[in-house]
Scaffold this motif. Structure first.
Motif, short mmCIF file in Angstrom:
data_model
loop_
_atom_site.label_atom_id
_atom_site.label_comp_id
_atom_site.label_asym_id
_atom_site.label_seq_id
_atom_site.Cartn_x
_atom_site.Cartn_y
_atom_site.Cartn_z
N TYR A 359 -22.50 -11.35 -8.63
CA TYR A 359 -21.72 -10.12 -8.60
C TYR A 359 -20.34 -10.32 -9.24
O TYR A 359 -19.81 -9.42 -9.92
CB TYR A 359 -21.56 -9.63 -7.16
CG TYR A 359 -22.81 -9.01 -6.59
CD1 TYR A 359 -23.38 -7.88 -7.18
CD2 TYR A 359 -23.44 -9.55 -5.47
CE1 TYR A 359 -24.54 -7.32 -6.67
CE2 TYR A 359 -24.60 -8.99 -4.95
CZ TYR A 359 -25.14 -7.87 -5.56
OH TYR A 359 -26.30 -7.30 -5.06
N ARG A 362 -20.72 -10.06 -12.94
CA ARG A 362 -20.90 -8.67 -13.38
C ARG A 362 -19.59 -7.89 -13.34
O ARG A 362 -19.37 -6.99 -14.15
CB ARG A 362 -21.96 -7.99 -12.51
CG ARG A 362 -23.36 -8.54 -12.78
CD ARG A 362 -24.36 -8.06 -11.76
NE ARG A 362 -24.54 -6.61 -11.82
CZ ARG A 362 -25.32 -5.93 -10.97
NH1 ARG A 362 -25.98 -6.60 -10.01
NH2 ARG A 362 -25.44 -4.63 -11.08
N LEU A 363 -18.71 -8.26 -12.40
CA LEU A 363 -17.41 -7.60 -12.33
C LEU A 363 -16.48 -8.09 -13.43
O LEU A 363 -15.92 -7.29 -14.20
CB LEU A 363 -16.77 -7.83 -10.96
CG LEU A 363 -15.30 -7.39 -10.84
CD1 LEU A 363 -15.19 -5.87 -10.92
CD2 LEU A 363 -14.69 -7.90 -9.54
N GLN A 366 -18.68 -8.27 -17.19
CA GLN A 366 -19.36 -7.07 -17.67
C GLN A 366 -18.64 -5.79 -17.28
O GLN A 366 -19.04 -4.70 -17.68
CB GLN A 366 -20.80 -7.04 -17.14
CG GLN A 366 -21.64 -8.22 -17.65
CD GLN A 366 -23.08 -8.16 -17.18
OE1 GLN A 366 -23.40 -7.50 -16.20
NE2 GLN A 366 -23.96 -8.86 -17.88
N GLY A 367 -17.57 -5.92 -16.49
CA GLY A 367 -16.73 -4.77 -16.16
C GLY A 367 -17.38 -3.73 -15.29
O GLY A 367 -17.03 -2.54 -15.37
N GLU A 368 -18.31 -4.10 -14.41
CA GLU A 368 -18.98 -3.15 -13.51
C GLU A 368 -18.13 -2.97 -12.25
O GLU A 368 -18.38 -3.58 -11.21
CB GLU A 368 -20.38 -3.65 -13.16
CG GLU A 368 -21.31 -3.76 -14.34
CD GLU A 368 -22.70 -4.22 -13.92
OE1 GLU A 368 -23.14 -3.87 -12.80
OE2 GLU A 368 -23.35 -4.93 -14.71
N PHE A 369 -17.13 -2.11 -12.33
CA PHE A 369 -16.19 -1.97 -11.22
C PHE A 369 -16.82 -1.34 -9.97
O PHE A 369 -16.34 -1.52 -8.86
CB PHE A 369 -14.98 -1.14 -11.66
CG PHE A 369 -14.09 -1.88 -12.61
CD1 PHE A 369 -13.22 -2.86 -12.16
CD2 PHE A 369 -14.15 -1.63 -13.96
CE1 PHE A 369 -12.41 -3.56 -13.02
CE2 PHE A 369 -13.34 -2.32 -14.86
CZ PHE A 369 -12.48 -3.30 -14.39
N GLY A 370 -17.90 -0.59 -10.14
CA GLY A 370 -18.58 -0.01 -8.98
C GLY A 370 -19.18 -1.06 -8.07
O GLY A 370 -19.58 -0.77 -6.94
N ILE A 371 -19.21 -2.28 -8.55
CA ILE A 371 -19.79 -3.39 -7.79
C ILE A 371 -18.99 -3.69 -6.53
O ILE A 371 -19.48 -4.34 -5.61
CB ILE A 371 -19.89 -4.63 -8.71
CG1 ILE A 371 -21.27 -5.25 -8.58
CG2 ILE A 371 -18.84 -5.65 -8.44
CD1 ILE A 371 -21.62 -6.15 -9.73
#
Length: 411
Positions: A359, A362-363, A366-371
């Motif tokens: 995780y 991915r944060l 990959q910049g997935e802030f919803g994580i």
């Protein structure tokens, strides 16, 4: 038979060859590959050493948060030719790494335990990688192991001097003071704790720590106290941080307001130390070391104290695991935990850590802030809970070892 149980000399030679191989591969990777081998912190150390070599302060290097003593050790990295002397610090850390393992082996010999357990440190690829990349953790581990070795030898002044040096280098080894004091003259009542031998140990520890700390303060003043000590009360490191406090630190670093309070002193960053120190500094040594004179129990207590301190710390990175790994060979040589249970504990620790790393990747990459909502927080909780399960089993194990030793003496 010699292959099944190698001699101390053979273990040491193989350990040296492995580290040399890792170091040479690191030089190749730095020169020919996109991802560097050398730890970013090593550049911080060597930059600070360059400032010192020119008569300046190591704190001219931004993000240098350590005792100036470390930069003093690395002054040769500023010498010419740079392409040769730049790696002096890595050699120093590798030597300390090796001596840590040798001290572990010597303690195992002293306790009449199987010396092959020292391979958990000496042939551990994680340990070798960290020292050859230029991390300074082995400087600390060698001091901790030297202090334990000398206290087992009943050389209390030498033990205290090494422990004071370790505390000066990085503050956390002060955790071991209660366990070590209880180990010295164990028959004494807790209500009358002062003995001559305990005073020797405490005086030597205090003298070593205070003398070095005053010397560094005399050279560099308040900036040394602020960066080496006070900074850790307010630090908000959240990258690559497995801690359960990670999300809070992440948002606090962004908003500059504590999640707990608007007060400048009542902040989560400062109060996080309360449960951490209560469990690791007070409860654990009292539960395991009171009226217990066995050296293996002392080392086991120090191992668990370090494990709990890291588990409850507001910042946890992979390098911190070296702090308890140096104590693992001696602790595990007397464990009563079954291989099956041990495998489950280690597997759970690795899996929950790997989940966080997935995780975290991915944060951060990959910049997935919803994580934040479903990944990073839950994985931090899983890792923390599993650490608590492990701490419970480790404490139960050392208590069982202690009971077995008492029963053995009574027979």
């Amino acid at each position: 038979m010699s292959l099944l149980k190698p001699s101390a000399f053979t273990i040491t030679v193989v350990s040296v060859v492995l580290r040399a191989g890792f170091l040479l591969f690191g030089l190749y990777q730095d020169s020919h590959m996109e991802v560097p081998y050398t730890d970013i912190d090593y550049y911080v150390f060597t930059d600070a050493a360059h400032f010192v070599a020119k008569g300046g302060s190591p704190y001219l290097r931004e993000t240098y948060r350590y005792t100036p003593l470390l930069s003093w050790f690395l002054v040769p990295t500023a010498w010419e030719p740079q392409e040769v002397w730049f790696h002096f610090g890595k050699i120093l850390f590798i030597l300390c790494d090796l001596v840590t393992g040798i001290l572990s082996l010597k303690i195992l010999q002293k306790l009449h335990r199987d010396t092959r357990w020292s391979l958990l440190w000496l042939l551990n690829p994680m340990v070798i990688t960290i020292s050859t990349r230029g991390s300074s953790e082995s400087l600390l581990t060698v001091m901790v192991m030297a202090s334990l070795y000398y206290i087992i030898e009943k050389r209390y002044i030498a033990s205290g001097l090494w422990l004071g040096l370790a505390i000066h280098l990085k503050i956390y080894p002060f955790l071991y003071i209660p366990a070590m004091v209880l180990f010295i003259d164990p028959a004494c009542s807790i209500w009358r704790p002062i003995t001559r031998q305990r005073l020797k140990f405490c005086a030597a520890t205090a003298a070593s720590f205070l003398a070095l700390t005053y010397l560094m303060y005399a050279f560099y003043g308040n900036i040394y106290i602020d960066q080496a000590f006070l900074y850790h009360l307010r630090r908000l490191d959240h990258r690559h941080n497995f801690s359960i406090y990670n999300i809070t630190l992440y948002f606090t670093s962004f908003t500059r307001n504590s999640a707990l309070s608007n007060s400048s002193w009542l902040t989560l960053e400062k109060l996080a130390f309360v449960p951490q120190l209560f469990l690791s500094f007070i409860v654990t040594p009292l539960a395991l070391c009171y009226k217990n004179a066995d050296a293996s129990i002392l080392v086991g207590s120090c191992f668990i104290q370090t494990f709990i301190f890291i588990a409850f710390n507001k910042v946890i990175t992979s390098q911190y695991f070296i702090w308890f790994l140096c104590l693992l060979p001696v602790y595990i040589s007397g464990t009563t935990i079954s291989p099956c249970r041990g495998a489950i504990l280690v597997a759970g620790w690795i899996i929950t850590q790997a989940l966080w790393l997935w995780y975290g990747y991915r944060l951060e990459f990959q910049g997935e802030f919803g994580i934040f909502h479903y990944g990073l927080w839950t994985s931090s909780c899983f890792f923390f809970i599993w650490n608590c399960v492990m701490a419970h089993d480790l404490i139960a194990d050392v208590r069982k070892q202690s009971m077995q030793l008492v029963q053995k003496k009574q027979k």
